[in-house]
Design a protein around this motif. Structure first.
Motif, short mmCIF file in Angstrom:
data_model
loop_
_atom_site.label_atom_id
_atom_site.label_comp_id
_atom_site.label_asym_id
_atom_site.label_seq_id
_atom_site.Cartn_x
_atom_site.Cartn_y
_atom_site.Cartn_z
N ASN A 24 0.81 -1.22 0.00
CA ASN A 24 0.00 0.00 0.00
C ASN A 24 0.84 1.27 0.00
N GLU A 25 2.14 1.15 0.24
CA GLU A 25 3.02 2.31 0.25
C GLU A 25 3.37 2.72 -1.17
N GLU A 26 3.54 4.03 -1.37
CA GLU A 26 3.92 4.51 -2.70
C GLU A 26 5.40 4.20 -2.94
N THR A 30 8.01 7.85 -6.60
CA THR A 30 6.83 8.70 -6.52
C THR A 30 6.95 9.68 -5.35
N LEU A 31 7.42 9.18 -4.22
CA LEU A 31 7.62 10.03 -3.06
C LEU A 31 8.63 11.14 -3.36
N ARG A 34 7.09 13.82 -5.50
CA ARG A 34 6.16 14.63 -4.73
C ARG A 34 6.92 15.64 -3.86
#
Length: 51
Positions: A24-26, A30-31, A34
């Motif tokens: 479920n973690e990105e 991607t982090l 962001r």
């Protein structure tokens, strides 16, 4: 022996093998994108502080 163990643990840590991964973690990529988008770019000037 200890040096080899330290290297093995570090290798596993960098490969993400020390803990189970949460699906479920990105992803880190991607982090990072962001964070880049949210971080203001510092102004760079060769005249900064020059009077």
């Amino acid at each position: 022996m200890i040096d080899h163990l330290d290297q093995a643990i570090l290798a596993k840590a960098f490969q993400g093998e020390l803990v189970s991964q949460d699906s479920n973690e990105e992803p880190a990529s991607t982090l990072l994108e962001r964070i880049k988008a949210e971080t203001p770019v510092a102004e760079t000037s060769s005249h900064k502080g020059v009077r």
